[in-house]
Design an enzyme around this catalytic site. Structure first.
Site, PDB file in Angstrom:
ATOM      1  N   SER A  28      31.281   0.315 -35.605  1.00  0.00           N
ATOM      2  CA  SER A  28      29.831   0.506 -35.428  1.00  0.00           C
ATOM      3  C   SER A  28      29.408   1.936 -35.754  1.00  0.00           C
ATOM      4  O   SER A  28      28.237   2.284 -35.633  1.00  0.00           O
ATOM      5  CB  SER A  28      29.421   0.163 -33.997  1.00  0.00           C
ATOM      6  OG  SER A  28      30.177   0.921 -33.078  1.00  0.00           O
ATOM      7  N   ASN A 115      32.527   1.275 -21.983  1.00  0.00           N
ATOM      8  CA  ASN A 115      31.499   0.323 -21.547  1.00  0.00           C
ATOM      9  C   ASN A 115      30.374   0.997 -20.760  1.00  0.00           C
ATOM     10  O   ASN A 115      29.194   0.737 -20.991  1.00  0.00           O
ATOM     11  CB  ASN A 115      32.136  -0.798 -20.717  1.00  0.00           C
ATOM     12  CG  ASN A 115      33.122  -1.611 -21.539  1.00  0.00           C
ATOM     13  OD1 ASN A 115      33.202  -1.431 -22.759  1.00  0.00           O
ATOM     14  ND2 ASN A 115      33.871  -2.493 -20.901  1.00  0.00           N
ATOM     15  N   THR A 160     -17.280 -13.910 -32.542  1.00  0.00           N
ATOM     16  CA  THR A 160     -16.338 -14.872 -31.981  1.00  0.00           C
ATOM     17  C   THR A 160     -16.129 -15.873 -33.113  1.00  0.00           C
ATOM     18  O   THR A 160     -17.075 -16.154 -33.870  1.00  0.00           O
ATOM     19  CB  THR A 160     -16.885 -15.592 -30.724  1.00  0.00           C
ATOM     20  OG1 THR A 160     -18.078 -16.281 -31.084  1.00  0.00           O
ATOM     21  CG2 THR A 160     -17.172 -14.617 -29.585  1.00  0.00           C
ATOM     22  N   HIS A 161     -14.945 -16.383 -33.250  1.00  0.00           N
ATOM     23  CA  HIS A 161     -14.601 -17.274 -34.371  1.00  0.00           C
ATOM     24  C   HIS A 161     -14.866 -16.599 -35.720  1.00  0.00           C
ATOM     25  O   HIS A 161     -15.122 -17.290 -36.713  1.00  0.00           O
ATOM     26  CB  HIS A 161     -15.376 -18.595 -34.303  1.00  0.00           C
ATOM     27  CG  HIS A 161     -15.356 -19.236 -32.948  1.00  0.00           C
ATOM     28  ND1 HIS A 161     -14.387 -20.125 -32.560  1.00  0.00           N
ATOM     29  CD2 HIS A 161     -16.173 -19.074 -31.881  1.00  0.00           C
ATOM     30  CE1 HIS A 161     -14.619 -20.507 -31.310  1.00  0.00           C
ATOM     31  NE2 HIS A 161     -15.701 -19.871 -30.875  1.00  0.00           N
ATOM     32  N   SER A 282      -3.987  -0.253 -57.516  1.00  0.00           N
ATOM     33  CA  SER A 282      -3.212  -1.345 -58.079  1.00  0.00           C
ATOM     34  C   SER A 282      -2.652  -0.880 -59.413  1.00  0.00           C
ATOM     35  O   SER A 282      -3.277  -0.089 -60.120  1.00  0.00           O
ATOM     36  CB  SER A 282      -4.116  -2.554 -58.270  1.00  0.00           C
ATOM     37  OG  SER A 282      -3.620  -3.378 -59.293  1.00  0.00           O
ATOM     38  N   LYS A 288      -9.165  -1.255 -57.940  1.00  0.00           N
ATOM     39  CA  LYS A 288      -8.688  -1.552 -56.580  1.00  0.00           C
ATOM     40  C   LYS A 288      -8.387  -0.324 -55.738  1.00  0.00           C
ATOM     41  O   LYS A 288      -7.884   0.677 -56.221  1.00  0.00           O
ATOM     42  CB  LYS A 288      -7.394  -2.396 -56.644  1.00  0.00           C
ATOM     43  CG  LYS A 288      -7.571  -3.797 -57.141  1.00  0.00           C
ATOM     44  CD  LYS A 288      -8.382  -4.680 -56.201  1.00  0.00           C
ATOM     45  CE  LYS A 288      -7.612  -5.074 -54.971  1.00  0.00           C
ATOM     46  NZ  LYS A 288      -6.574  -6.052 -55.267  1.00  0.00           N
ATOM     47  N   ASN A 290      -6.492  -0.370 -52.137  1.00  0.00           N
ATOM     48  CA  ASN A 290      -5.917  -1.284 -51.150  1.00  0.00           C
ATOM     49  C   ASN A 290      -5.612  -0.593 -49.822  1.00  0.00           C
ATOM     50  O   ASN A 290      -5.100   0.517 -49.817  1.00  0.00           O
ATOM     51  CB  ASN A 290      -4.631  -1.893 -51.710  1.00  0.00           C
ATOM     52  CG  ASN A 290      -4.886  -2.714 -52.955  1.00  0.00           C
ATOM     53  OD1 ASN A 290      -5.931  -3.360 -53.076  1.00  0.00           O
ATOM     54  ND2 ASN A 290      -3.957  -2.670 -53.891  1.00  0.00           N
ATOM     55  N   GLU A 295      -2.109  -2.709 -43.782  1.00  0.00           N
ATOM     56  CA  GLU A 295      -1.363  -3.913 -44.193  1.00  0.00           C
ATOM     57  C   GLU A 295       0.115  -3.806 -43.842  1.00  0.00           C
ATOM     58  O   GLU A 295       0.732  -4.749 -43.358  1.00  0.00           O
ATOM     59  CB  GLU A 295      -1.512  -4.137 -45.705  1.00  0.00           C
ATOM     60  CG  GLU A 295      -2.854  -4.711 -46.089  1.00  0.00           C
ATOM     61  CD  GLU A 295      -2.982  -4.893 -47.591  1.00  0.00           C
ATOM     62  OE1 GLU A 295      -3.538  -5.910 -48.007  1.00  0.00           O
ATOM     63  OE2 GLU A 295      -2.535  -4.016 -48.350  1.00  0.00           O
ATOM     64  N   TYR A 322      31.087  -6.747 -19.687  1.00  0.00           N
ATOM     65  CA  TYR A 322      30.854  -6.320 -21.068  1.00  0.00           C
ATOM     66  C   TYR A 322      31.502  -7.270 -22.070  1.00  0.00           C
ATOM     67  O   TYR A 322      32.631  -7.745 -21.878  1.00  0.00           O
ATOM     68  CB  TYR A 322      31.404  -4.896 -21.300  1.00  0.00           C
ATOM     69  CG  TYR A 322      31.241  -4.465 -22.746  1.00  0.00           C
ATOM     70  CD1 TYR A 322      30.062  -3.886 -23.182  1.00  0.00           C
ATOM     71  CD2 TYR A 322      32.252  -4.694 -23.687  1.00  0.00           C
ATOM     72  CE1 TYR A 322      29.888  -3.533 -24.509  1.00  0.00           C
ATOM     73  CE2 TYR A 322      32.092  -4.339 -25.019  1.00  0.00           C
ATOM     74  CZ  TYR A 322      30.904  -3.756 -25.425  1.00  0.00           C
ATOM     75  OH  TYR A 322      30.731  -3.413 -26.737  1.00  0.00           O
ATOM     76  N   GLN A 327      27.541  -4.782 -28.936  1.00  0.00           N
ATOM     77  CA  GLN A 327      27.481  -3.780 -30.000  1.00  0.00           C
ATOM     78  C   GLN A 327      26.313  -4.078 -30.953  1.00  0.00           C
ATOM     79  O   GLN A 327      25.808  -3.196 -31.628  1.00  0.00           O
ATOM     80  CB  GLN A 327      28.809  -3.767 -30.760  1.00  0.00           C
ATOM     81  CG  GLN A 327      28.885  -2.701 -31.830  1.00  0.00           C
ATOM     82  CD  GLN A 327      30.314  -2.450 -32.262  1.00  0.00           C
ATOM     83  OE1 GLN A 327      31.127  -1.923 -31.505  1.00  0.00           O
ATOM     84  NE2 GLN A 327      30.655  -2.863 -33.467  1.00  0.00           N
ATOM     85  N   LYS A 330      22.345  -2.296 -31.012  1.00  0.00           N
ATOM     86  CA  LYS A 330      21.895  -0.989 -31.518  1.00  0.00           C
ATOM     87  C   LYS A 330      20.882  -1.086 -32.650  1.00  0.00           C
ATOM     88  O   LYS A 330      19.824  -0.461 -32.582  1.00  0.00           O
ATOM     89  CB  LYS A 330      23.075  -0.152 -32.039  1.00  0.00           C
ATOM     90  CG  LYS A 330      24.301  -0.101 -31.192  1.00  0.00           C
ATOM     91  CD  LYS A 330      24.170   0.804 -30.024  1.00  0.00           C
ATOM     92  CE  LYS A 330      25.427   0.748 -29.169  1.00  0.00           C
ATOM     93  NZ  LYS A 330      25.907  -0.638 -28.868  1.00  0.00           N
TER      94      LYS A 330
HETATM   95  N1  ARG Z   1      30.896   0.292 -29.818  1.00  0.00           N
HETATM   96  C1  ARG Z   1      30.832  -0.399 -28.577  1.00  0.00           C
HETATM   97  C2  ARG Z   1      29.421  -0.909 -28.318  1.00  0.00           C
HETATM   98  O1  ARG Z   1      28.551  -0.544 -29.001  1.00  0.00           O
HETATM   99  C3  ARG Z   1      31.263   0.497 -27.466  1.00  0.00           C
HETATM  100  C4  ARG Z   1      31.837  -0.200 -26.300  1.00  0.00           C
HETATM  101  C5  ARG Z   1      33.113  -0.862 -26.684  1.00  0.00           C
HETATM  102  N2  ARG Z   1      33.862  -1.256 -25.546  1.00  0.00           N
HETATM  103  C6  ARG Z   1      34.927  -2.011 -25.680  1.00  0.00           C
HETATM  104  N3  ARG Z   1      35.565  -2.282 -24.619  1.00  0.00           N
HETATM  105  N4  ARG Z   1      35.220  -2.555 -26.821  1.00  0.00           N
HETATM  106  O2  ARG Z   1      29.182  -1.680 -27.430  1.00  0.00           O
END
Ligand code: ARG
Length: 464
Positions: A28, A115, A160-161, A282, A288, A290, A295, A322, A327, A330
């Site tokens: 990660s 964790n 309204t509407h 455009s 144009k 825009n 948007e 956990y 993971q 994120k």
């Molecule tokens: N990279 C892991 C996460 O984002 C960190 C925790 C990993 N813990 C483990 N016991 N594998 O959650």
């Protein structure tokens, strides 16, 4: 003495090297390195606490803090070498710390697990992001208040509407957006209370056997208190879901706001001008202009709601405590924060430069028989039942439609055909100004009430 194989995490237990693709698949670090600052902050607090509890010597503690401080600089300067072999942000930093200070680096993880570490990092990260988000949100709210104040008396049709309903003021309309954003602000503040609880000490899931001082670490990191249950601390991401839900509501509001700005800036409405700096042309049609910013914001609301769904689905079947599934929290979180910051920033920059076209809005309110309800209310005040008044006004509107006149342009004798209760004073109510001014209760569109609402709002903003 056993040597630690830096190639693989917990490698002593494994007879085989990790499959090359699995190594990439499970890593990660490419995205969680965004939490490096928080990871270091958490580690420094943890080491400080371990030192104060006699779990680390003062020398070890100081070496760790100095090493981590150097790593923070390396990261800031772009000198830090991230490696997928070290899987995530936590292991990358710990490995570098050990390179730098030797054995003391390997002691940092005493009484801790990735964790509780990762749960802490995300909370620190979100707390910080919320600060930036609310800064832009408040800036946008002030911009809306300024615009509303300039247009307390500017009349426009209320819909309204998407059909002309009753006249309102542009200031009143802006204040509706202000109110929505106020609730958004409060939601973020409220969610921050629950984010600001410290998981460290929960370790892998059950707590730790070292004599740690969780209250101390919490205080060092500015958390309200340590979390109450170790299993819950490392496993639940409800605080992240809550943040994304609050974010989805902000984006939903911005999306609706965008929709109005897009409609209003079209040639068909022609209610406002969006400055060139927030629009593009455009590539094929030279005429144009825009409304790109609104948007794009409207479009981006979809991804934030999508992230909310991802996080809910991510969480929903996980057993305690956990699981590696987490993971996956994120990227949706980072993107939610980025999107909110970018969209709010663009809006806060753009709104002060929106120019309402007063004459066009006024003419549009006039074209739509926006004071029909006022005529009905007038008849009711003169003693007629509302349903009968509704009927009579319908006849007057039909006459207006047929003769292409607004109600205020129909002569008194013509109006009196419909009811003898109508006298000259009716025109005080049939004008757009009269209609708007008559709605002078709390929350109404009368300029005096809008002025009061803006004043209250300014006080509220000064207090945040
Ligand atoms: N990279 C892991 C996460 O984002 C960190 C925790 C990993 N813990 C483990 N016991 N594998 O959650």
């Amino acid at each position: 003495m056993t040597t630690v194989n830096s190639v693989k995490l917990s490698s002593a237990r494994f007879a085989q090297a990790t499959d090359a693709f699995v190594e990439v698949f499970t890593a990660s670090v490419d995205f969680d390195q965004r939490m490096a600052k928080q990871d270091i902050e958490g580690s420094i607090a943890h080491a400080t606490m371990l030192g104060s509890c006699g779990i680390l010597t003062e020398l070890e503690r100081d070496d760790i803090i100095n090493g981590l401080t150097q790593i923070a600089e390396e990261i800031t300067n772009g000198e830090f070498v991230w490696s997928i072999k070290q899987e995530d942000v936590h292991m990358n930093i710990e490995a570098r710390l050990t390179d730098l200070i030797g054995i003391a680096g390997k002691k940092l993880h005493t009484g801790r697990s990735r964790n509780d570490q990762v749960a802490t990092d995300i909370r620190l990260y979100l707390r910080n992001e919320i600060e930036h988000i609310t800064e832009h949100l408040a800036r946008l709210q002030i911009a809306i208040l300024d615009l509303a104040e300039q247009h307390i008396d500017t009349i426009m049709p209320g819909f309204t509407h998407l059909q002309v309903a009753q006249p309102i003021t542009f200031g009143h309309h802006m204040m509706a957006w202000f109110e929505m954003l106020c609730r958004d602000y409060e939601r973020l503040q409220d969610c921050c209370k629950r984010i600001n609880i410290m998981p460290l000490g929960a370790a892998a899931l059950a707590g730790t056997s070292y004599p740690i001082n969780r209250a101390m670490t919490a205080e060092l990191l500015g958390f309200r208190r340590p979390s109450a249950n170790s299993l819950d601390s490392v496993s639940d991401r409800d605080f992240a879901i809550e943040f994304t839900a609050a974010g989805s509501l902000i984006m939903m509001h911005l999306s609706r706001f965008s929709e109005e700005l897009i409609l209003w800036s079209s040639a068909q409405f022609d209610f406002i001008d969006i400055p060139d700096a927030f629009c593009t042309g455009s590539s094929i049609m030279p005429q144009k202009k825009n409304p790109d910013v609104p948007e794009l914001v409207r479009g981006k609301s979809g991804r934030v709601t999508g992230h909310l769904m991802s996080l809910l689905m991510l969480m929903k079947s996980q057993p305690l405590a956990y699981n590696k599934d987490n993971q996956e929290d994120k990227e949706p979180l980072f993107d939610t924060a980025d999107t909110l910051i970018n969209c709010l920033r663009a809006y806060a920059d753009m709104i002060p430069h929106i120019t309402p076209k007063k004459e066009n809005m006024y003419a549009s309110a006039k074209r739509g028989f926006a004071t029909a309800t006022d005529l009905a209310d007038y008849l009711v005040r003169k003693g007629m039942a509302f349903r009968d008044a509704h009927e009579i006004v319908g006849l007057a509107v039909r006459l207006g439609l047929e003769s292409k006149r607004d109600l205020s342009e129909i002569s008194l004798p013509e109006l009196q055909q419909f009811s003898p209760l109508i006298t000259r004073d009716v025109y005080d109510y049939l004008t757009l100004e009269g209609s708007v001014a008559s709605r002078n209760h709390i929350g109404g569109t009368a300029p005096v009430m809008v002025r009061a609402a803006i004043q209250t709002a300014r006080q509220k903003m000064a207090a945040v």
